[in-house]
Design an enzyme around this catalytic site. Structure first.
Site: not given
Length: 584
Positions: A164, A321, A464-466
């Site tokens: 991603m 997430r 990571y991932e927000g």
């Protein structure tokens, strides 16, 4: 003590007795045939064996030897490639993917358990297949039929891995700043140019091909996030697949690597103009290459509609997430396993209190300070499992339940709980892992026992991932405030009644009323609001466990006591902090 061991029996109790998984799945026509408890039990037992016997023993070498980078090529730590080949060939990545795509069509919750255990056993190795499910869903729901024909089955089965590619040196959480460009070509494809950083698994030798999903901007696209489109760029492509191999792209497979053997279409394989410039030297996750990727007019195909790249990407992001939340649960369980085993063997001064028949009085797990640490982390792990497994179950309910109202309820659960679980359990993996390290005393600070690796590996999951701050903003500013707290109230109604549920409901309404008076208020209280919500969910999860667990079983009694004495009191502190800011 250095290798993680899954416990299928305890997981089965949480799935079957607490969450009543077979009964829930029986209501879903698409999954009713696989709702057999014996089948699911067998899957869990075999998964536990694979994780414990194949993946877990590689963890230490993954950390100490790490990935090697040389002239654009990345070599995984010893044993990683063989383990991954065994993983996908045994069908583990395909557990929950559709049968028509080469998958097994099993419930998403079984995949959730598998990835929790994998993360606990070897976080670095698990990073490689960690994005597969999200990439599969993204391609399945947004790609053209031509792209699906070439890539969907490879992603569904895990034969090819995926990345991603979002972040750029100047664009982290603010994706609207992305500058990577995609220029349309006469054949309907695109040439994509730009640099992406922090790309997990951007280059490696685990699979024959890597499918990069890349956010980029078309020449006439407006500024900001609405101008982003999503593109698919494979490591290798074939000139018989609709691409035209230009001068900069028609290059052979790299030295030491090979192109995929077959993809169901004719044409010579060529390597894309995608270069791994370097891998990062990191605090942890040494077994996973974090890459700087440069795209030099790489051949690309658009996924979904122009300008709607974030819509397509968030299918992948939301799946990621939940998996990161499961990483938090798994890593905390791994830390607890090590600390609990050490405390049961390490002898120091005599512990206070009455003697226990047949047990040495100087074992450190008898000391109240150590018991409190261990029981508190166990309470978080058990509640985290219930909540994460429930969320995975709700994903299937949202897809397959025949009743529209029940599907809407499931979607609401997933939307509201996913940011809470991602934030709360990754934070607890790090802080709780540190508490488990404390049980070892000085031995925890050295590599011999493996606990310090868990603390290092867990730290990135908060980023990571927000980032966890982004999760708090997502919950409050995007999920609660826009509808005045209606969706949150509906979820709380489903949880039942209780003092903290009522207090959270009232607190949410206070924030809804106060937020318009200040541009910063909601942002300032978002973290405390999320934490308070997490504590309410923990309380609910443990109510479900206590309702199902034997009343005289110390295994469940001690964590429950720790939850009520040492975890839930934090709710009132968070509530007071939010209310104090709203009153200013």
């Amino acid at each position: 003590m250095n290798a993680y061991r899954p416990n299928p029996a305890e997981t089965t109790f949480l799935l079957f007795d607490v969450l009543r998984l077979p009964q829930q799945l029986a209501e879903l026509p698409a999954l009713a045939e696989v709702a057999d408890p014996a089948l699911m039990q067998q899957v869990l037992e075999e998964a536990g064996k694979f994780v414990g016997e194949v993946v877990a023993p590689l963890n230490r070498d993954g950390d100490e030897i790490g990935c090697r980078f040389e002239a654009g090529t990345v070599t995984a730590p010893p044993g990683f490639a063989d383990a991954y080949r065994a993983f996908w060939q045994a069908g583990w990545p395909a557990l929950a993917t559709a049968t028509e795509d080469g998958g097994q069509g099993l419930p998403s919750v079984l995949e959730a358990v598998l990835y929790e255990w994998l993360s606990a056993a070897n976080h670095g190795w698990t990073m490689a297949p960690g994005l597969l499910h999200g990439a599969y869903e993204c391609v399945k729901h947004h790609a053209s039929d031509a792209l699906k024909a070439q890539y969907l089955e490879k992603l569904a089965t895990g034969e090819w891995l995926a990345t991603m590619c979002l972040t750029e040196p100047h664009a982290g959480s603010d994706l609207g700043l992305v500058r990577t460009k995609a220029v349309p070509q006469p054949d309907g494809g695109y040439l994509l140019s730009g640099t992406k950083i922090f790309i997990s698994g951007g280059e490696h030798d685990l699979s024959e091909n890597i499918v990069h999903l890349v956010l980029a901007r078309l020449p006439d696209a407006p500024a900001g996030p609405k101008g982003l489109s999503l593109f698919l760029v494979p490591k290798f492509y074939t000139d018989g697949s609709g691409h035209s191999a230009g001068p900069s792209q028609a290059r052979p497979a790299p030295s030491g690597g090979s192109a995929p053997h077959e993809v169901g279409s004719v044409g010579a394989w060529v390597r894309s103009a995608v270069v791994c410039e370097r891998i990062e030297e990191k605090m942890g996750l040494h077994g996973s290459p974090t890459c700087v990727m440069r795209f030099d007019e790489a051949h690309a195909q658009i996924v979904g509609e122009p300008g709607r790249g974030l819509n397509a990407m968030f299918v992948m992001m939301n799946a990621a997430r939940l998996h990161v939340a499961l990483q938090g649960v798994g890593l905390l369980d791994a830390a607890w396993q090590k600390a609990n085993a050490y405390a049961a063997e390490r002898r120091q001064m005599r512990a206070p209190g009455p003697r226990v028949d047949g047990e040495a009085a100087d074992l450190i797990h008898r000391h109240p300070a150590m018991r409190q640490k261990l029981d508190t982390q166990r309470a978080w792990v058990d509640a985290g499992r219930v909540l994460a497994y429930r969320t995975a179950l709700e994903l299937d309910v949202a897809k397959h339940h025949p009743d529209a109202a029940r599907r809407a309820s499931a979607q609401r659960w997933c939307a509201l709980t996913t940011p809470v679980l991602k934030s709360a359990f990754t934070e607890q993996a790090f802080s709780g892992g540190s508490e488990c390290l404390q049980v070892f005393g000085g031995h925890g600070y050295v590599r011999e026992w493996g606990i310090e690796q868990i603390v290092r590996d867990a730290r990135v999951s908060m980023i990571y991932e927000g980032t966890n701050e982004i999760q708090a903003i997502d919950l409050l500013l995007r999920k609660v405030l826009p509808d005045g707290g209606t969706a949150l109230n509906q979820l709380l109604d489903e949880l039942g009644e209780g003092l903290r549920i009522s207090a959270l409901r009232d607190m949410a309404q206070t924030v809804v009323k106060a937020a318009p008076s200040s541009e910063t208020l909601a942002h300032e209280v978002a973290g405390d609001f999320l934490r308070a919500t997490a504590l309410v969910l923990l309380d609910w999860a443990w109510q479900q466990i206590e309702n199902a667990a034997p009343t005289d079983d110390e295994r469940w009694q001690r964590p429950a006591l720790a939850l009520h004495q040492r975890v839930l009191p934090e709710f009132e502190m968070r509530r007071q902090m939010v209310l104090a800011r709203c009153a200013q």
